[in-house]
Design an enzyme around this catalytic site. Structure first.
Site, PDB file in Angstrom:
ATOM      1  N   LYS A 105       7.424  18.618  -4.165  1.00  0.00           N
ATOM      2  CA  LYS A 105       7.857  18.951  -2.797  1.00  0.00           C
ATOM      3  C   LYS A 105       9.094  19.845  -2.845  1.00  0.00           C
ATOM      4  CE  LYS A 105       5.873  14.669  -1.017  1.00  0.00           C
ATOM      5  NZ  LYS A 105       6.101  13.228  -0.857  1.00  0.00           N
TER       6      LYS A 105
ATOM      7  N   GLY B 177       1.590   8.839   5.030  1.00  0.00           N
ATOM      8  CA  GLY B 177       0.752   7.967   5.858  1.00  0.00           C
ATOM      9  C   GLY B 177      -0.273   8.762   6.635  1.00  0.00           C
TER      10      GLY B 177
ATOM     11  N   GLY C  38       0.804  -1.229   0.000  1.00  0.00           N
ATOM     12  CA  GLY C  38       0.000   0.000   0.000  1.00  0.00           C
ATOM     13  C   GLY C  38       0.831   1.269   0.000  1.00  0.00           C
TER      14      GLY C  38
HETATM   15  P1  NAP Z   1      -7.554  10.111  -0.735  1.00  0.00           P
HETATM   16  O1  NAP Z   1      -7.359   9.001   0.219  1.00  0.00           O
HETATM   17  O2  NAP Z   1      -7.745   9.783  -2.176  1.00  0.00           O
HETATM   18  O3  NAP Z   1      -8.816  10.963  -0.226  1.00  0.00           O
HETATM   19  C1  NAP Z   1      -9.378  12.008  -0.948  1.00  0.00           C
HETATM   20  C2  NAP Z   1     -10.691  12.432  -0.293  1.00  0.00           C
HETATM   21  O4  NAP Z   1     -11.120  13.623  -0.900  1.00  0.00           O
HETATM   22  C3  NAP Z   1     -11.821  11.436  -0.400  1.00  0.00           C
HETATM   23  O5  NAP Z   1     -12.532  11.386   0.815  1.00  0.00           O
HETATM   24  C4  NAP Z   1     -12.717  12.008  -1.502  1.00  0.00           C
HETATM   25  O6  NAP Z   1     -14.106  11.774  -1.324  1.00  0.00           O
HETATM   26  C5  NAP Z   1     -12.475  13.492  -1.336  1.00  0.00           C
HETATM   27  N1  NAP Z   1     -12.595  14.210  -2.600  1.00  0.00           N
HETATM   28  C6  NAP Z   1     -11.782  14.147  -3.675  1.00  0.00           C
HETATM   29  N2  NAP Z   1     -12.200  14.979  -4.635  1.00  0.00           N
HETATM   30  C7  NAP Z   1     -13.318  15.567  -4.161  1.00  0.00           C
HETATM   31  C8  NAP Z   1     -14.228  16.518  -4.683  1.00  0.00           C
HETATM   32  N3  NAP Z   1     -14.070  17.015  -5.903  1.00  0.00           N
HETATM   33  N4  NAP Z   1     -15.268  16.913  -3.910  1.00  0.00           N
HETATM   34  C9  NAP Z   1     -15.425  16.396  -2.673  1.00  0.00           C
HETATM   35  N5  NAP Z   1     -14.594  15.502  -2.110  1.00  0.00           N
HETATM   36  C10 NAP Z   1     -13.566  15.086  -2.856  1.00  0.00           C
HETATM   37  O7  NAP Z   1      -6.310  11.133  -0.660  1.00  0.00           O
HETATM   38  P2  NAP Z   1      -5.250  11.300   0.520  1.00  0.00           P
HETATM   39  O8  NAP Z   1      -4.180  10.263   0.381  1.00  0.00           O
HETATM   40  O9  NAP Z   1      -5.954  11.434   1.809  1.00  0.00           O
HETATM   41  O10 NAP Z   1      -4.530  12.685   0.108  1.00  0.00           O
HETATM   42  C11 NAP Z   1      -5.158  13.914   0.326  1.00  0.00           C
HETATM   43  C12 NAP Z   1      -4.157  15.053   0.128  1.00  0.00           C
HETATM   44  O11 NAP Z   1      -3.087  14.915   1.054  1.00  0.00           O
HETATM   45  C13 NAP Z   1      -3.497  15.114  -1.251  1.00  0.00           C
HETATM   46  O12 NAP Z   1      -3.280  16.453  -1.609  1.00  0.00           O
HETATM   47  C14 NAP Z   1      -2.150  14.414  -1.026  1.00  0.00           C
HETATM   48  O13 NAP Z   1      -1.147  14.815  -1.953  1.00  0.00           O
HETATM   49  C15 NAP Z   1      -1.832  14.903   0.361  1.00  0.00           C
HETATM   50  N6  NAP Z   1      -0.895  14.064   1.104  1.00  0.00           N
HETATM   51  C16 NAP Z   1      -1.147  12.757   1.249  1.00  0.00           C
HETATM   52  C17 NAP Z   1      -0.260  11.964   1.981  1.00  0.00           C
HETATM   53  C18 NAP Z   1      -0.528  10.508   2.198  1.00  0.00           C
HETATM   54  O14 NAP Z   1       0.291   9.844   2.841  1.00  0.00           O
HETATM   55  N7  NAP Z   1      -1.630   9.954   1.704  1.00  0.00           N
HETATM   56  C19 NAP Z   1       0.883  12.557   2.534  1.00  0.00           C
HETATM   57  C20 NAP Z   1       1.100  13.924   2.369  1.00  0.00           C
HETATM   58  C21 NAP Z   1       0.202  14.687   1.657  1.00  0.00           C
HETATM   59  P3  NAP Z   1     -14.779  10.303  -1.349  1.00  0.00           P
HETATM   60  O15 NAP Z   1     -14.336   9.680  -0.068  1.00  0.00           O
HETATM   61  O16 NAP Z   1     -16.217  10.526  -1.408  1.00  0.00           O
HETATM   62  O17 NAP Z   1     -14.194   9.633  -2.561  1.00  0.00           O
HETATM   63  N1  HSE Z   2       3.385   9.210  -2.466  1.00  0.00           N
HETATM   64  C1  HSE Z   2       4.158   9.906  -1.488  1.00  0.00           C
HETATM   65  C2  HSE Z   2       5.372   9.094  -1.077  1.00  0.00           C
HETATM   66  C3  HSE Z   2       3.337  10.186  -0.244  1.00  0.00           C
HETATM   67  O1  HSE Z   2       5.524   7.929  -1.466  1.00  0.00           O
HETATM   68  O2  HSE Z   2       6.206   9.640  -0.358  1.00  0.00           O
HETATM   69  C4  HSE Z   2       2.494  11.421  -0.361  1.00  0.00           C
HETATM   70  O3  HSE Z   2       3.280  12.569  -0.303  1.00  0.00           O
END
Ligand code: NAP
Ligand code: HSE
Length: 430
Positions: free
Chosen positions: A207, A304, A189
């Site tokens: 970044k 994460g 994952g």
């Molecule tokens: P994710 O798991 O795909 O979640 C996205 C969420 O946003 C879902 O709940 C989705 O709704 C909602 N969404 C997306 N488009 C939408 C829209 N147009 N209108 C309303 N709701 C919407 O993404 P994530 O991993 O949490 O990442 C979120 C942000 O954090 C991104 O910018 C990413 O780059 C950043 N980030 C992530 C991580 C990480 O480790 N994952 C780390 C650092 C930064 P539904 O649930 O209804 O589909």
């Molecule tokens: N996909 C990124 C990484 C996490 O593997 O570091 C979100 O910033």
């Protein structure tokens, strides 16, 4: 804010990060008043699909209509964790115009439109904080903007993508090929269903654009960053590099020189005793060099659910403190000057080159002569016979301007009677 001075927060997105922010907020809720002087509650959560079952979330909190949040005057802080450029850019712009403060984890957006959004936040006197957008849970934006504000920062260098660091670690520690290590990262994952942004260096490039803008007080966007991924790195490269006392890492590096800002993301050979060489698996680290502080390094979990939520929660608490003392918008955009971007071909690099060559007298001399013609000396060379009449030649060069080295490579490509294949070309740190 409510009449009882309770800060109201809306979260846009309830995925990995949004769900983490919600859970962390609930676990921290009771201590917020002691920490900030104000209490707070989550008032609404925007999602695409309100019917999707969401464990532990009251359905009354969910909406799929941003206007419900935008027009609610009691909402003070919007936490944007949806991702992507649109509609996030529009929602943040409208929220700031409506007088709301914003916390975001969105590196794609900040690396491209950060300048315009930060300018708007400053204009309307609201906070736009984005600690989670770089290196997840590692504090790096606030330390650079605040704690290191008394320095002239000359270099930022880091491992800022967990997925590629995991893949390279598996290749180095277990001798895996790239495709097998990627499959393992997907199974665990770490890599997304479409891992392009990670393995091609785009995620790290975004970044780095954010970090470089903060470090050098001059706007650097994703388009200014040279990016190269790791999909061409093979187990054979890793074996040679190891024998030479180095490791390969996907390195994001930005420097300010007399000619301008150099910003690039690429696989790079680091000496095994370099501080970034021991950053393994999904961990990230950022190395910052300032004129007064010297070298500093920030290390931890770069992605994460909870590490990223930790950074968002820190931003929320900061905004609450600013709301309490009527000083939102206190720390705005730091880009007060314009420094040109130095094109990659003008930068000076060292190279690791692996080639399949004819195993006969004069070949090495001919290769050395082409390199000598562009002013490059060879630092290290290894030659191993492969099959009858053929050998694998691996060399590390001294420093050379990239465009001169590319000229030498063009010459190599025309030496088909001597050079059968240029198998790898990887930059070497310093
Ligand atoms: P994710 O798991 O795909 O979640 C996205 C969420 O946003 C879902 O709940 C989705 O709704 C909602 N969404 C997306 N488009 C939408 C829209 N147009 N209108 C309303 N709701 C919407 O993404 P994530 O991993 O949490 O990442 C979120 C942000 O954090 C991104 O910018 C990413 O780059 C950043 N980030 C992530 C991580 C990480 O480790 N994952 C780390 C650092 C930064 P539904 O649930 O209804 O589909
Ligand atoms: N996909 C990124 C990484 C996490 O593997 O570091 C979100 O910033």
């Amino acid at each position: 804010m409510t009449e009882t001075n309770q800060v109201r927060i809306a979260i846009l997105g309830l995925g990995t990060v949004g769900g983490g922010v919600y859970q962390l907020f609930q676990s921290q809720k009771d201590s917020l008043e002691a920490k900030t002087g104000l209490s707070a509650e989550i008032a609404a959560i925007l999602v695409r699909d309100v019917k999707k079952p969401r464990e532990g979330i009251a359905p009354s909190l969910l909406t799929d209509n941003f206007d419900d949040i935008l027009h609610d005057e009691t909402i003070d802080i919007i936490v944007e964790v949806m991702g992507g450029i649109e509609p996030a850019r529009t929602y943040i712009t409208e929220a700031l115009h409506a007088g709301k403060n914003v916390v975001t984890a969105n590196k794609d957006l900040m690396a491209t439109h950060g300048g315009e959004l930060l300018d708007l936040a400053q204009e309307v006197g609201r906070d736009l904080l984005f600690e989670a957008s770089v290196a997840g849970g590692i504090p790096i934006i606030r330390p650079m903007k605040q704690c290191l504000a008394g320095n002239r920062i000359t270099e930022v260098m880091g491992i800022v993508n967990g997925t590629t660091n995991y893949i390279l670690t598996k290749m180095d520690d277990e001798g895996m090929e790239f495709s097998d290590a990627l499959a393992k990262a997907t199974e665990l994952g770490y890599a997304e269903a479409d891992p392009t942004a990670d393995i091609e260096g785009y995620d790290a490039g975004r970044k780095l654009a954010i970090l470089a803008s903060i470090a050098f007080h001059s706007r650097v966007t994703f388009r200014d960053v040279y990016t190269e991924g790791i999909s061409h790195i093979t187990a054979a490269d890793i074996r040679y590099v190891k024998d030479m006392g180095c490791v390969i890492k996907l390195v994001a590096i930005a420097r300010e020189t007399e000619k301008g800002i150099e910003a690039s993301v690429q696989p790079m050979l680091l000496p095994a005793d370099h501080p970034l060489a021991s950053v393994k698996d999904v961990f990230n680290a950022v190395f910052v060099r300032g004129d007064a502080v010297g070298e500093t390094m920030f290390y931890g979990r770069g992605a994460g659910r909870f590490p990223t939520a930790s950074a968002c929660m820190g931003d929320i608490i900061d905004v609450m403190r600013n709301i309490r003392f009527y000083c939102t918008g206190r720390i705005g955009c730091g880009c007060y000057r314009h420094v040109p971007i130095e094109p990659m071909k003008e930068t000076v690099q060292r190279y690791f080159l692996r080639m399949q060559v004819a195993d006969r007298p004069g070949v090495l001399a001919a290769i050395a002569s082409v390199l000598g013609g562009v002013g490059v000396s060879i630092k290290q060379v290894v030659q191993k016979p492969t099959k009858a009449g053929q050998a694998e030649l691996v060399l590390i060069t001294d420093q050379v301007k990239e465009k001169d080295f590319l000229d030498a490579l063009e010459r190599f490509k025309s030496m088909t009677d001597m050079i059968q294949d240029i198998s790898s070309l990887i930059r070497v740190h310093e």
